[in-house]
Design a protein around this motif. Structure first.
Motif, PDB file in Angstrom:
ATOM      1  N   GLY A 139      58.383  35.641  48.004  1.00  0.00           N
ATOM      2  CA  GLY A 139      57.966  36.239  46.567  1.00  0.00           C
ATOM      3  C   GLY A 139      56.816  37.475  46.868  1.00  0.00           C
ATOM      4  O   GLY A 139      57.184  38.508  46.277  1.00  0.00           O
ATOM      5  N   ALA A 140      56.100  37.275  47.867  1.00  0.00           N
ATOM      6  CA  ALA A 140      55.396  37.975  47.943  1.00  0.00           C
ATOM      7  C   ALA A 140      55.768  39.331  48.616  1.00  0.00           C
ATOM      8  O   ALA A 140      55.506  40.743  48.396  1.00  0.00           O
ATOM      9  N   LEU A 141      56.989  39.322  49.345  1.00  0.00           N
ATOM     10  CA  LEU A 141      57.667  40.485  49.899  1.00  0.00           C
ATOM     11  C   LEU A 141      58.361  41.117  48.829  1.00  0.00           C
ATOM     12  O   LEU A 141      58.389  42.382  48.791  1.00  0.00           O
ATOM     13  N   ARG A 142      58.839  40.199  48.138  1.00  0.00           N
ATOM     14  CA  ARG A 142      59.665  41.003  46.867  1.00  0.00           C
ATOM     15  C   ARG A 142      58.462  41.834  45.908  1.00  0.00           C
ATOM     16  O   ARG A 142      58.899  42.982  45.651  1.00  0.00           O
ATOM     17  N   ASP A 143      57.375  41.207  45.627  1.00  0.00           N
ATOM     18  CA  ASP A 143      56.491  42.207  44.916  1.00  0.00           C
ATOM     19  C   ASP A 143      56.005  43.347  45.776  1.00  0.00           C
ATOM     20  O   ASP A 143      55.621  44.323  45.143  1.00  0.00           O
TER      21      ASP A 143
END
Length: 330
Positions: A139-143
């Motif tokens: 999720g942090a990479l998507r963000d």
């Protein structure tokens, strides 16, 4: 009241960090020029590093330069400077990719925590563990991608299988093209003392099991002491995409890519990039995740994520070879 411009020594340090970015076959297709009188830094394509067969529209060159531009932003922010970037500032000069203005600031920047990851980031061609990447980290990479105006789609099992088939087809097409293989060979298999390209020591092991999409740059060339290994059977793959597909979007993709890679590195992940299918116009669009939103309509890079061993850095040209300091005006 005059505005203080960044000192050339400061800019040189930031460019030294910028050029640690990844680029297609480590060709390092960037050239910087800092004009001290105006305090402006210009980023250009270095067309001596183009690849007409495998990167005919220079999309890959733009992506690599965009990655370097993001590193520059992080390095300047870490030193207390903000950056204002005007992409493609001159329509009559398509090789001029960006004009960067620096301003000293005390405001915090949300990319400064990525600074230490710049020197630690690597493109790994080693096997990764079958251990899954935690959803929170994905999720942090998507963000990270969304923060740059791009999208990152982490592929589900069915799409992974489809993408692996596409990559395999790209490998077969490449094998049948003597021109493509000759161009790639120019930038791979470099030896000690070379400052660009992918050295033989960074090829990683031969794959004799698993399905991870790891490009083999050996092309049958002798690689003494190269071992073989089993790679992941269920690789964690993601596709980075942009809303549109213009040169400015390729530059945006590079910044988003590097932000994702640095965030992954900071989170303890190993990363690997694969542009093989993207180099074939008929295959590129098959990488798109149909579930992705409009921010990822145009695939720009295939990423492999996981937990792997540490690997050495690939060589870089000296900063003096890629940065010109000019006391005049543009």
């Amino acid at each position: 009241m005059s505005t203080r411009h960044a000192d050339p020594a400061e800019v040189t340090a930031w460019v030294s960090d910028a050029i640690l970015a990844p680029s297609m076959h480590n060709a390092q297709p960037w050239h910087f020029r800092y004009v001290t009188a105006s305090g402006l830094l210009y980023l250009r394509l270095d067309m001596t590093r183009s690849m007409p067969r495998t990167d005919a529209d220079n999309r890959g060159m733009h992506v690599g330069c965009g990655a370097a531009l993001f590193n520059l932003r992080v390095a300047a922010a870490h030193a207390g400077w903000s950056t204002r970037i005007r992409p493609l500032p001159d329509p009559a000069d398509p090789g001029l990719l960006a004009r960067v203005h620096f301003a000293a600031t005390t405001a915090s920047d949300n990319v400064t925590d990525l600074y230490t990851a710049i020197a630690r980031r690597r493109s790994s061609r080693e096997p990764f563990a079958e251990e899954p990447v935690p959803p929170a980290l994905l999720g942090a990479l998507r963000d990270a991608a969304q923060a740059e105006g791009a999208g990152l789609s982490v592929l589900g099992a069915w799409h992974v299988e489809a993408v692996l088939d596409v990559v395999e087809e790209a490998e077969q097409d490449e094998h049948l093209s003597l021109e493509e293989r000759a161009e790639i060979a120019k930038w791979t298999g470099t030896g000690p003392g070379e400052t660009d390209g992918i050295p033989t020591s960074a090829f990683g092991p031969r794959r004799h099991g698993g399905r991870a999409p790891v490009r083999d740059f050996a092309f049958g060339r002798p690689t003494p002491d190269r071992r073989s290994a089993v790679f992941e059977h269920s690789p964690c793959l993601a596709v980075l995409g942009t809303p549109q597909d213009r040169p400015q979007d390729w530059l945006l993709a590079g910044q988003a890519l590097e932000r994702v890679l640095l965030r992954a590195t900071a989170g303890g992940l190993s990363t690997s990039l694969n542009s093989q299918a993207l180099e074939h116009a008929g295959l590129r669009w098959l990488l798109r995740d149909p579930r992705s939103g409009s921010d990822a309509s145009f695939p720009q890079m295939l990423l492999r994520l996981g937990y792997g061993p540490s690997v050495p850095a690939t060589p870089r040209r000296d900063v003096d070879d890629v940065l010109e300091v000019d006391a005049g005006r543009r």
